[in-house]
Design an enzyme around this catalytic site. Structure first.
Site, PDB file in Angstrom:
ATOM      1  N   TYR A  86      47.124  36.716  40.013  1.00  0.00           N
ATOM      2  CA  TYR A  86      47.072  36.360  41.431  1.00  0.00           C
ATOM      3  C   TYR A  86      48.475  35.976  41.911  1.00  0.00           C
ATOM      4  O   TYR A  86      48.778  34.803  42.153  1.00  0.00           O
ATOM      5  CB  TYR A  86      46.108  35.202  41.661  1.00  0.00           C
ATOM      6  CG  TYR A  86      44.641  35.533  41.513  1.00  0.00           C
ATOM      7  CD1 TYR A  86      44.211  36.782  41.075  1.00  0.00           C
ATOM      8  CD2 TYR A  86      43.665  34.590  41.825  1.00  0.00           C
ATOM      9  CE1 TYR A  86      42.871  37.076  40.947  1.00  0.00           C
ATOM     10  CE2 TYR A  86      42.318  34.877  41.702  1.00  0.00           C
ATOM     11  CZ  TYR A  86      41.917  36.121  41.254  1.00  0.00           C
ATOM     12  OH  TYR A  86      40.582  36.419  41.131  1.00  0.00           O
ATOM     13  N   TYR A 204      37.403  46.581  40.861  1.00  0.00           N
ATOM     14  CA  TYR A 204      37.402  45.476  39.905  1.00  0.00           C
ATOM     15  C   TYR A 204      37.748  45.945  38.505  1.00  0.00           C
ATOM     16  O   TYR A 204      38.464  45.263  37.758  1.00  0.00           O
ATOM     17  CB  TYR A 204      36.045  44.769  39.917  1.00  0.00           C
ATOM     18  CG  TYR A 204      36.008  43.554  40.814  1.00  0.00           C
ATOM     19  CD1 TYR A 204      36.071  42.268  40.283  1.00  0.00           C
ATOM     20  CD2 TYR A 204      35.915  43.687  42.201  1.00  0.00           C
ATOM     21  CE1 TYR A 204      36.050  41.156  41.099  1.00  0.00           C
ATOM     22  CE2 TYR A 204      35.879  42.578  43.031  1.00  0.00           C
ATOM     23  CZ  TYR A 204      35.947  41.307  42.473  1.00  0.00           C
ATOM     24  OH  TYR A 204      35.937  40.193  43.281  1.00  0.00           O
ATOM     25  N   VAL A 253      36.326  29.536  68.757  1.00  0.00           N
ATOM     26  CA  VAL A 253      36.815  30.656  69.558  1.00  0.00           C
ATOM     27  C   VAL A 253      35.622  31.553  69.884  1.00  0.00           C
ATOM     28  O   VAL A 253      34.942  32.052  68.987  1.00  0.00           O
ATOM     29  CB  VAL A 253      37.909  31.431  68.808  1.00  0.00           C
ATOM     30  CG1 VAL A 253      38.299  32.681  69.583  1.00  0.00           C
ATOM     31  CG2 VAL A 253      39.131  30.544  68.591  1.00  0.00           C
ATOM     32  N   SER A 294      32.402  35.428  57.596  1.00  0.00           N
ATOM     33  CA  SER A 294      32.404  34.291  56.669  1.00  0.00           C
ATOM     34  C   SER A 294      31.352  34.512  55.602  1.00  0.00           C
ATOM     35  O   SER A 294      30.201  34.838  55.909  1.00  0.00           O
ATOM     36  CB  SER A 294      32.110  32.989  57.411  1.00  0.00           C
ATOM     37  OG  SER A 294      31.903  31.927  56.496  1.00  0.00           O
ATOM     38  N   THR A 502      37.943  37.161  46.185  1.00  0.00           N
ATOM     39  CA  THR A 502      38.964  36.428  45.445  1.00  0.00           C
ATOM     40  C   THR A 502      39.822  35.651  46.437  1.00  0.00           C
ATOM     41  O   THR A 502      40.007  36.073  47.586  1.00  0.00           O
ATOM     42  CB  THR A 502      39.875  37.374  44.647  1.00  0.00           C
ATOM     43  OG1 THR A 502      40.549  38.264  45.542  1.00  0.00           O
ATOM     44  CG2 THR A 502      39.090  38.177  43.616  1.00  0.00           C
TER      45      THR A 502
END
Length: 519
Positions: A86, A204, A253, A294, A502
């Site tokens: 990462y 992946y 928003v 989300s 991730t």
């Protein structure tokens, strides 16, 4: 109607940006916006007071959350693993000071923590099987793949994303593949389901090829000293607050307007701040970075004695998905949110957090697995109808956790199935019933463990929606075609060859959006 700013505006295709004059509006308070703010300050030299983070909730952190207390029980909706690959995330962590030692960066703090042998991950019980009288540790030194299944995996890695299209994983492998030790370990490590996108599975396989030799021990996983909210989010918020960033809590928003004829040049941002309508009017030289969708929207959290409220699909749309839906209606370059927001039967699963006032459960797990808390990583009960997995983290797992309190976390990938020991759907179970099911799989006595446990179940309808099958264009680019001042971040943008679900994906997107618009 109150305004943040009111300026004379004109449409320009590629404005020159003076960082001192640029106003940056970051919609959403998750890791994507927080990372963008750090880079805007340190790389783009935008004054912190010109950076406005707009979050509809009273707290920041997005899906990287951690809350609760010993009395009511701690809550972690999800868990995430860090990995040396990462690069964007670790670079971000190298820029932010630790809360506990200002002389250290977050990255150094995490490295120091993982350098301690007692904190290093090396699972001795990655898979557990149901025995007649006791749980059995499965030998995972081999992954259990047949020669044909190995060839199928190689074939998949060599296919193009175009040729795979909207194929599901289970369209690329025989049924037996989904009962192999490899699948149980890989699927629960990353939360894949057989019906998820073959394209994402292929990504992946490429991205985490280095994990194959240690998939059964998870020895490559880096941990944070506490949960990621306490160890990552809180220090970043403290850093940005100290710098003078403008945090706008309880600010939703509701819509974004574009200059006529230039659908990706933002003109106005409409919002409700503590219920009061407000509008930010922008110069084209200002920038807007929006977190789309989300994973944890509409999460429903239960208690020891109450199951999470039922998920009603007609009530699901919330602010983050609503906003994306409105944006997508204005330009085809802004993606197709309905692909990800209307298939909760394919993206829902349930997690749970157990808070203990007695160490007996942890002591028994350590005796079974020969792993001390924090060293065992994920343990999966392969014969569980819910496909349960648990992890016992290093204690304490919360910064304010008392010494006589202990926390563990788990999740089930099939929450609509009936339990093996509690004949109810996981999603219909109370916290005590979830623990009863877990203790049944472990063959541990119910008492006195139940009396000393607070279990907070959490049903999340969108948690793996980013893995759903999709077509090209369903996820918009980080900076849409023709955009002059709009960037998009989060788990529902398109970053070629990288993997969603991730932390790295959100951080990389933030870096890309900032760099594209500020250079």
């Amino acid at each position: 109607m109150p305004h943040f700013f009111k300026k004379g505006r004109q449409a320009v295709e590629q404005p020159h940006r003076d960082p001192e004059e640029t106003q940056a509006y970051l919609v959403g308070g998750g890791i994507g916006s927080l990372a963008a703010a750090v880079h805007l300050i340190q790389d783009a030299k935008v004054p912190p007071k010109n950076i406005h983070i707009l979050e509809s909730l009273p707290v920041f952190g997005g899906s990287m959350d951690g809350s609760g207390n010993p009395k009511e029980g701690y809550v972690l909706r999800g868990g995430r693993m860090l990995n040396f690959s990462y690069l964007c995330t670790y670079e971000l962590l190298s820029r932010v000071p630790s809360l506990t030692d200002p002389e250290k960066t977050l990255l150094q703090e995490i490295k120091d923590f993982n350098a301690v042998p007692e904190n290093q991950t090396s699972s001795k019980a990655r898979l557990l099987a149901s025995g007649k009288d006791e749980v059995e540790i499965v030998d995972t030194r081999r992954m259990g793949l047949s020669p044909t299944e190995r060839l199928d995996m190689i074939k998949l890695t060599l296919e193009s994303e175009t040729s795979l299209g909207k194929k599901r994983i289970d369209e690329c492998f025989p049924k037996a593949f989904f009962t192999t030790k490899f699948w149980y370990m890989w699927a629960t490590m990353f939360a894949f389901q057989p019906w998820h996108s073959a394209v994402e599975f292929r990504r992946y396989l490429h991205r985490f090829l280095h994990e194959f030799p240690r998939i059964n021990t998870l020895a490559g996983v880096d941990r944070t000293p506490y949960n990621q909210y306490d160890s990552i989010i809180k220090p970043i918020i403290k850093y940005l607050d100290t710098q003078g960033v403008d945090f706008r809590f309880n600010t939703k928003v509701t819509d974004i307007d574009f200059i006529t004829g230039i659908p990706t040049t933002v003109d106005e941002i409409h919002m409700l701040s503590n219920g009061v309508p407000m509008t930010a009017q922008l110069d084209p030289a200002d920038i807007v970075i929006v977190t789309l969708g989300s994973m944890t929207s509409n999460a429903s959290i239960g208690t020891n004695t109450e199951a999470p409220d039922p998920i009603l699909e007609e009530e699901l749309q919330d602010g983050s998905w609503d906003l994306w839906t409105k944006l997508a209606a204005k330009s085809p370059s802004l993606g197709n949110p309905s692909v990800f927001s209307t298939r909760i039967n394919e993206s829902l699963w349930e997690s749970f957090t157990i808070t203990l006032s007695n160490p007996e459960l942890l002591t028994r797990i350590s005796g079974l697995t020969h792993n001390e808390p924090g060293t065992g990583a994920l343990m999966t009960f392969k014969d569980s109808n819910w496909l349960l997995s648990i992890v016992v983290p290093h204690q304490p797992h919360f910064a304010d956790q008392p010494v006589d309190t202990f926390v563990l976390w788990g999740y089930g990938l099939f929450p609509t199935a009936l339990g093996n020991y509690v004949p109810k759907k996981m999603s219909d179970c109370t916290g005590q019933e979830l623990l009863t099911e877990l203790l049944g799989h472990l063959h541990f006595p119910l008492h006195p463990i139940l009396e000393h446990a607070i279990v907070r179940p959490c049903v999340m309808p969108y948690i793996t929606s980013q893995f759903l099958t999709r077509e090209k264009g369903d996820r918009p680019k980080v900076v849409p075609e023709g955009s002059t001042n709009l960037g998009l971040v989060g788990q529902f943008v398109e970053i070629e060859e990288d993997t969603v679900f991730t932390v790295e994906y959100s951080v990389r997107g933030a870096q890309m959006a900032m760099a594209k618009m500020m250079t």
